[in-house]
Design a protein around this motif. Structure first.
Motif, mmCIF file in Angstrom:
data_model
loop_
_atom_site.group_PDB
_atom_site.id
_atom_site.type_symbol
_atom_site.label_atom_id
_atom_site.label_comp_id
_atom_site.label_asym_id
_atom_site.label_seq_id
_atom_site.Cartn_x
_atom_site.Cartn_y
_atom_site.Cartn_z
ATOM 1 N N UNK A 147 0.797 -1.229 0.000
ATOM 2 C CA UNK A 147 0.000 0.000 0.000
ATOM 3 C C UNK A 147 0.831 1.281 0.000
ATOM 4 N N UNK A 148 2.094 1.192 0.434
ATOM 5 C CA UNK A 148 2.918 2.397 0.549
ATOM 6 C C UNK A 148 3.885 2.559 -0.627
ATOM 7 N N UNK A 149 3.791 1.736 -1.652
ATOM 8 C CA UNK A 149 4.728 1.854 -2.771
ATOM 9 C C UNK A 149 4.635 3.228 -3.448
ATOM 10 N N UNK A 150 3.421 3.700 -3.691
ATOM 11 C CA UNK A 150 3.275 4.983 -4.396
ATOM 12 C C UNK A 150 3.781 6.160 -3.560
ATOM 13 N N UNK A 151 3.349 6.318 -2.305
ATOM 14 C CA UNK A 151 3.885 7.452 -1.547
ATOM 15 C C UNK A 151 5.388 7.359 -1.304
ATOM 16 N N UNK A 152 5.919 6.154 -1.132
ATOM 17 C CA UNK A 152 7.360 6.019 -0.954
ATOM 18 C C UNK A 152 8.084 6.333 -2.263
ATOM 19 N N UNK A 153 7.530 5.914 -3.387
ATOM 20 C CA UNK A 153 8.121 6.271 -4.682
ATOM 21 C C UNK A 153 8.193 7.780 -4.837
ATOM 22 N N UNK A 154 7.121 8.482 -4.445
ATOM 23 C CA UNK A 154 7.118 9.944 -4.521
ATOM 24 C C UNK A 154 8.193 10.537 -3.610
ATOM 25 N N UNK A 155 8.345 9.955 -2.421
ATOM 26 C CA UNK A 155 9.348 10.460 -1.474
ATOM 27 C C UNK A 155 10.772 10.238 -1.971
ATOM 28 N N UNK A 156 10.964 9.203 -2.773
ATOM 29 C CA UNK A 156 12.309 8.860 -3.262
ATOM 30 C C UNK A 156 12.634 9.492 -4.612
ATOM 31 N N UNK A 157 11.664 10.143 -5.231
ATOM 32 C CA UNK A 157 11.870 10.698 -6.571
ATOM 33 C C UNK A 157 13.089 11.615 -6.604
ATOM 34 N N UNK A 158 13.977 11.370 -7.571
ATOM 35 C CA UNK A 158 15.159 12.196 -7.724
ATOM 36 C C UNK A 158 16.295 11.877 -6.778
ATOM 37 N N UNK A 191 -0.423 -8.895 -7.443
ATOM 38 C CA UNK A 191 0.139 -7.706 -8.073
ATOM 39 C C UNK A 191 1.103 -8.153 -9.167
ATOM 40 N N UNK A 192 0.920 -7.641 -10.375
ATOM 41 C CA UNK A 192 1.708 -8.092 -11.520
ATOM 42 C C UNK A 192 3.043 -7.365 -11.611
ATOM 43 N N UNK A 193 4.004 -7.927 -12.363
ATOM 44 C CA UNK A 193 5.274 -7.223 -12.579
ATOM 45 C C UNK A 193 5.083 -5.858 -13.222
ATOM 46 N N UNK A 194 4.180 -5.758 -14.190
ATOM 47 C CA UNK A 194 3.952 -4.480 -14.851
ATOM 48 C C UNK A 194 3.442 -3.408 -13.911
ATOM 49 N N UNK A 195 2.589 -3.804 -12.966
ATOM 50 C CA UNK A 195 2.088 -2.850 -11.980
ATOM 51 C C UNK A 195 3.237 -2.317 -11.118
ATOM 52 N N UNK A 196 4.142 -3.203 -10.741
ATOM 53 C CA UNK A 196 5.283 -2.779 -9.921
ATOM 54 C C UNK A 196 6.172 -1.817 -10.696
ATOM 55 N N UNK A 197 6.417 -2.115 -11.957
ATOM 56 C CA UNK A 197 7.224 -1.211 -12.775
ATOM 57 C C UNK A 197 6.555 0.150 -12.902
ATOM 58 N N UNK A 198 5.238 0.147 -13.068
ATOM 59 C CA UNK A 198 4.526 1.406 -13.290
ATOM 60 C C UNK A 198 4.571 2.325 -12.080
ATOM 61 N N UNK A 199 4.626 1.753 -10.876
ATOM 62 C CA UNK A 199 4.711 2.610 -9.687
ATOM 63 C C UNK A 199 6.151 2.969 -9.331
ATOM 64 N N UNK A 200 7.118 2.457 -10.111
ATOM 65 C CA UNK A 200 8.500 2.878 -9.913
ATOM 66 C C UNK A 200 9.432 1.860 -9.303
ATOM 67 N N UNK A 201 9.005 0.606 -9.178
ATOM 68 C CA UNK A 201 9.881 -0.410 -8.599
ATOM 69 C C UNK A 201 11.005 -0.796 -9.565
ATOM 70 N N UNK A 202 12.186 -0.941 -9.024
ATOM 71 C CA UNK A 202 13.311 -1.529 -9.750
ATOM 72 C C UNK A 202 13.478 -2.979 -9.369
ATOM 73 N N UNK A 203 13.238 -3.301 -8.093
ATOM 74 C CA UNK A 203 13.475 -4.634 -7.552
ATOM 75 C C UNK A 203 12.174 -5.277 -7.077
ATOM 76 N N UNK A 204 12.176 -6.591 -7.016
ATOM 77 C CA UNK A 204 11.167 -7.321 -6.260
ATOM 78 C C UNK A 204 11.822 -8.503 -5.559
ATOM 79 N N UNK A 205 11.389 -8.760 -4.348
ATOM 80 C CA UNK A 205 11.771 -9.996 -3.678
ATOM 81 C C UNK A 205 10.986 -11.149 -4.282
ATOM 82 N N UNK A 206 11.602 -12.315 -4.343
ATOM 83 C CA UNK A 206 10.908 -13.551 -4.710
ATOM 84 C C UNK A 206 11.441 -14.658 -3.806
ATOM 85 N N UNK A 207 10.536 -15.489 -3.296
ATOM 86 C CA UNK A 207 10.957 -16.653 -2.523
ATOM 87 C C UNK A 207 11.440 -16.355 -1.125
ATOM 88 N N UNK A 208 11.019 -15.217 -0.557
ATOM 89 C CA UNK A 208 11.429 -14.929 0.821
ATOM 90 C C UNK A 208 11.028 -16.085 1.729
#
Length: 252
Positions: A46-57, A79-96
């Protein structure tokens, strides 16, 4: 070419929206414009978008705690990979380990997620590691081989370039126990050797392997001095900016 270290903070199911934004801004300010290592924060969905905004630049990248293996469709709650890319993610965890041992994800599901995320263009932090019972039975190398082979089956050389491993000694997560630098180095060396056997020495030599077991600012320098430890996946210590930045400084 030396492998560049990565310090990634996994916030798990913690923080309010306001806390997440404040923490992200504090980490970005402390890291500065040109850190000596790569740095990422991995907040709850839920916090990906506001954190992305906080990290911009800033020099701090954004990551997600999980991803689904399909691009779209009737998959409620995923949540799909494309959705993560669209909100600004570079990384994703898998298999934690918590996805594997608490949620019950299989090696096959992990492989599907790895493929989907890499094909979309994300960088994948693939988590592997043994439980206490497996370690006590001296099965850790067998666990590494099973998890590595299952998760990486079918990947191309280009995809391996966006793959990062995180070794999680499951017995050390959330317990305050940390593998000694020597034990952690032995595990990382074994994982790299297993990758060399399966996929060739060039891929194995270039693969970053993070340590992910109750890492702290006090334990980080000794761990990061080891030749096969390329940074850390940080849990509890990533929820306080000062503690997380101390780990970042140890990787510089």
């Amino acid at each position: 070419m030396p492998r560049r270290k990565l310090i990634a903070g996994n916030w798990k199911m913690n923080t309010t929206r306001a806390e997440a934004v404040t923490l992200a801004k504090a980490v970005a300010a402390g890291v500065g414009a040109s850190p000596a290592c790569d740095v990422a924060v991995i907040p709850p969905f839920p916090w990906l978008v506001p954190v992305a905004d906080a990290l911009a630049g800033t020099a701090v990248a954004l990551g997600a705690q999980d991803v689904y293996s399909e691009t779209k469709g009737a998959f409620t709650g995923e949540v799909s990979p494309g959705m993560l890319l669209e909100v600004g993610c570079k990384y994703t965890l898998v298999g934690h380990s918590e996805r594997r041992h608490v949620i019950g994800e299989t090696d096959a599901a992990t492989n599907q997620k790895v493929h989907a995320a890499l094909e979309a263009g994300l960088h994948v932090i693939l988590c592997i590691g043994e439980t206490l019972a497996e370690r006590e039975r001296n099965l850790q190398e067998r666990v590494f081989q099973r998890q590595v082979y299952a998760a990486c089956a079918g990947l191309t050389d280009e995809q391996f370039a966006r793959l990062i491993f995180a070794y999680e000694p499951v017995w050390a997560i959330g317990t305050g126990k940390v593998a000694t630098p020597e034990l952690a180095q032995e595990a990382h060396k074994n994982i790299r050797a297993r990758m060399g056997m399966l996929y060739g020495d060039n891929i194995a030599a270039a693969l970053p392997i993070l340590y992910g077991g109750s890492l702290t600012g006090e334990s980080a320098p000794g761990l990061f001095a080891q030749p096969d430890i390329d940074g850390g996946l940080v849990g509890g210590a990533s929820l306080k900016a000062d503690a997380f930045l101390k780990i970042v400084a140890a990787a510089g």
